[in-house]
Design a protein around this motif. Structure first.
Motif, PDB file in Angstrom:
ATOM      1  N   ARG A  26     -30.388  -0.945 -23.389  1.00  8.04           N
ATOM      2  CA  ARG A  26     -31.380  -1.475 -24.315  1.00  8.04           C
ATOM      3  C   ARG A  26     -31.864  -0.426 -25.300  1.00  8.04           C
ATOM      4  N   ASP A  27     -31.901   0.825 -24.856  1.00  6.70           N
ATOM      5  CA  ASP A  27     -32.236   1.906 -25.788  1.00  6.70           C
ATOM      6  C   ASP A  27     -31.190   2.001 -26.896  1.00  6.70           C
ATOM      7  N   VAL A  28     -29.926   1.888 -26.504  1.00 11.14           N
ATOM      8  CA  VAL A  28     -28.850   1.919 -27.490  1.00 11.14           C
ATOM      9  C   VAL A  28     -28.986   0.738 -28.450  1.00 11.14           C
ATOM     10  N   ALA A  29     -29.258  -0.444 -27.896  1.00  7.17           N
ATOM     11  CA  ALA A  29     -29.399  -1.635 -28.730  1.00  7.17           C
ATOM     12  C   ALA A  29     -30.537  -1.474 -29.733  1.00  7.17           C
ATOM     13  N   ALA A  31     -31.798   1.359 -30.911  1.00  7.86           N
ATOM     14  CA  ALA A  31     -31.458   2.384 -31.905  1.00  7.86           C
ATOM     15  C   ALA A  31     -30.474   1.852 -32.941  1.00  7.86           C
ATOM     16  N   ALA A  32     -29.563   0.974 -32.498  1.00  7.89           N
ATOM     17  CA  ALA A  32     -28.550   0.446 -33.411  1.00  7.89           C
ATOM     18  C   ALA A  32     -29.009  -0.815 -34.133  1.00  7.89           C
ATOM     19  N   GLY A  33     -30.138  -1.383 -33.696  1.00 11.16           N
ATOM     20  CA  GLY A  33     -30.633  -2.601 -34.325  1.00 11.16           C
ATOM     21  C   GLY A  33     -29.809  -3.816 -33.995  1.00 11.16           C
ATOM     22  N   VAL A  34     -29.286  -3.875 -32.758  1.00  8.78           N
ATOM     23  CA  VAL A  34     -28.474  -5.018 -32.335  1.00  8.78           C
ATOM     24  C   VAL A  34     -28.968  -5.474 -30.958  1.00  8.78           C
ATOM     25  N   SER A  35     -28.386  -6.538 -30.459  1.00 13.27           N
ATOM     26  CA  SER A  35     -28.737  -7.011 -29.122  1.00 13.27           C
ATOM     27  C   SER A  35     -28.000  -6.184 -28.077  1.00 13.27           C
ATOM     28  N   TYR A  36     -28.532  -6.194 -26.840  1.00 10.98           N
ATOM     29  CA  TYR A  36     -27.843  -5.441 -25.791  1.00 10.98           C
ATOM     30  C   TYR A  36     -26.489  -6.075 -25.457  1.00 10.98           C
ATOM     31  N   GLN A  37     -26.347  -7.405 -25.709  1.00 16.03           N
ATOM     32  CA  GLN A  37     -25.047  -8.037 -25.487  1.00 16.03           C
ATOM     33  C   GLN A  37     -24.007  -7.470 -26.442  1.00 16.03           C
ATOM     34  N   THR A  38     -24.433  -7.178 -27.688  1.00 13.83           N
ATOM     35  CA  THR A  38     -23.492  -6.590 -28.659  1.00 13.83           C
ATOM     36  C   THR A  38     -23.065  -5.207 -28.213  1.00 13.83           C
ATOM     37  N   VAL A  39     -24.011  -4.408 -27.706  1.00 12.84           N
ATOM     38  CA  VAL A  39     -23.659  -3.079 -27.178  1.00 12.84           C
ATOM     39  C   VAL A  39     -22.635  -3.219 -26.063  1.00 12.84           C
ATOM     40  N   SER A  40     -22.860  -4.191 -25.182  1.00 12.65           N
ATOM     41  CA  SER A  40     -21.930  -4.411 -24.085  1.00 12.65           C
ATOM     42  C   SER A  40     -20.533  -4.758 -24.601  1.00 12.65           C
ATOM     43  N   ARG A  41     -20.465  -5.579 -25.657  1.00 10.58           N
ATOM     44  CA  ARG A  41     -19.160  -5.949 -26.210  1.00 10.58           C
ATOM     45  C   ARG A  41     -18.448  -4.735 -26.804  1.00 10.58           C
ATOM     46  N   VAL A  42     -19.231  -3.875 -27.455  1.00  7.64           N
ATOM     47  CA  VAL A  42     -18.630  -2.659 -28.024  1.00  7.64           C
ATOM     48  C   VAL A  42     -18.069  -1.788 -26.913  1.00  7.64           C
ATOM     49  N   ASP A 135     -29.867  -3.530 -15.774  1.00  6.75           N
ATOM     50  CA  ASP A 135     -28.748  -2.654 -16.129  1.00  6.75           C
ATOM     51  C   ASP A 135     -27.753  -2.479 -14.983  1.00  6.75           C
ATOM     52  N   SER A 136     -28.212  -2.722 -13.747  1.00  2.06           N
ATOM     53  CA  SER A 136     -27.375  -2.396 -12.597  1.00  2.06           C
ATOM     54  C   SER A 136     -26.636  -3.593 -12.018  1.00  2.06           C
ATOM     55  N   SER A 137     -26.876  -4.792 -12.533  1.00  2.32           N
ATOM     56  CA  SER A 137     -26.211  -5.957 -11.952  1.00  2.32           C
ATOM     57  C   SER A 137     -26.055  -7.049 -12.995  1.00  2.32           C
ATOM     58  N   SER A 138     -25.220  -8.026 -12.653  1.00  2.77           N
ATOM     59  CA  SER A 138     -24.953  -9.098 -13.609  1.00  2.77           C
ATOM     60  C   SER A 138     -25.959 -10.229 -13.534  1.00  2.77           C
ATOM     61  N   GLY A 139     -26.830 -10.223 -12.539  1.00  3.62           N
ATOM     62  CA  GLY A 139     -27.827 -11.277 -12.430  1.00  3.62           C
ATOM     63  C   GLY A 139     -29.041 -10.793 -11.675  1.00  3.62           C
TER      64      GLY A 139
END
Length: 359
Positions: A26-29, A31-42, A135-139
């Protein structure tokens, strides 16, 4: 559901530089101005991300020193079989049995289960705990029987798979968040009616803290008294454990008009039993006591406790079923899997009331 972001004026990079704060997806998201899902896709090399966005995310990753972990992959690959239970307590019966039900159902489905404990109700702590768990699990499964759990549920990132065990809602649901509960209003009314039928003029109530403006359990107790035309005493109690029950019981024991007590859980009832014993008011000879939950030890109290059985283990299984549907993409909003109706378990701690003879 509300989404809570950073409250500090610092950027994620500034925060990471101070005191070695671990950097999250979420920190990355942010800083980049995107959603955390987008960071995950990258991170996972998803080709659907625009090149300019990809470069911005990768620059944020480098600047923050972020190390992708299993969480980022889990968010992009929903067949990752892991979940985390967020809870403020692992020892009280209702919490522990709910956790047991989640774990049993998850294990049968091939999921691994982690536990993240809320050690404080402070917003900053709750937010950090939920973010680490996400951050540590999918659900996530949130046990939200108290204010810390409710705050945790509000902090779950928008779009993250989640279900919750909650106190029975006092009114219509405000959103479609998947959640499960046991409707205990009628159970409280049944227990109250039982005590009234034993001849007690009214029933005092040692209440649990409530996460709603109108606890269903309290409402059921009050409705039964009002329907019978019995006096409605002010509820007492301010906690969950035997110590809170003991404190409430000491106050009630001083009033000779108290002949029947309904307790919000069996731990509270244990404290009330001890307080009555110390005050020389035998149970059930002078005072009848009824608990809630039917914790395993309640049958071995002296006297054995009459109580309302609540199947928290099955409630935990229902929570996992809701989360599993979300992860599988088959969720039907807040649909509630069947949970057994509470039932009164009659033992030894309540008996017919015999009014004291008038002088």
């Amino acid at each position: 559901m509300s989404v809570t972001g950073h409250t500090s004026a610092d950027t994620p990079a500034d925060q990471a530089a101070k005191g070695g704060k671990s950097v999250s997806i979420r920190d990355v998201a942010a800083a980049a101005g995107v959603s955390y899902q987008t960071v995950s896709r990258v991170i996972n090399g998803n080709a659907s991300v625009k090149e300019a966005t990809r470069e911005r995310v990768q620059e944020a990753i480098r600047a923050l020193g972020f190390r992708p972990n299993a969480a980022a992959r889990a968010l992009a690959n929903r067949d990752t079989r892991s979940l985390t239970v967020v809870t403020s307590n692992t020892t009280l019966y209702g919490y522990a049995a709910t956790l047991q039900g989640v774990e049993e159902a998850a294990r049968a489905a091939g999921f691994t289960v982690g536990i993240s404990v809320l050690e404080s109700e402070a917003d900053e702590h709750v937010r950090a705990t939920v973010n680490r768990a996400a951050d540590s699990s999918s659900g996530l499964v949130v046990i939200a029987y108290d204010s810390a759990g409710v705050r945790a549920l509000d902090c779950v990132p928008d779009g993250h798979p989640v279900s919750a065990a909650v106190e029975a809602p006092a009114g219509p649901l405000s959103n479609s968040l998947p959640r499960a509960w046991i409707d205990d209003a009628e159970a409280a009314a049944e227990a109250t009616r039982y005590l009234l039928e034993l001849g007690h003029p009214t029933v005092h109530y040692v209440a649990l803290p409530s996460t709603t403006h109108a606890s269903r359990r309290t409402a059921g107790w009050r409705a039964a008294l009002e329907a019978a035309g019995a006096p409605v005493p002010e509820p007492v109690g301010a906690g969950w454990d035997a110590v809170a029950g003991y404190d409430a019981g000491r106050r009630l024991a001083q009033d000779p008009g108290v002949t029947a007590v309904l307790c919000g859980n069996d731990d509270l009832a244990l404290g009330v039993l001890r307080a009555m014993y110390e005050a020389g008011r035998p149970v059930p000879g002078q005072v009848s006591v009824v608990g809630f939950d039917n914790a395993p030890q309640s049958a071995f109290y002296t006297p054995a406790l009459t109580t309302v059985e609540m199947d928290f283990t099955d409630l935990g299984r229902a929570c996992f079923a809701l989360l599993h549907d979300v992860l599988a993409g088959t969720s039907t909003a807040a649909a509630l899997p069947p949970v057994p109706r509470p039932r009164l378990v009659v033992r030894e701690s309540a008996d017919v009331h015999h009014p004291a003879p008038t002088p």
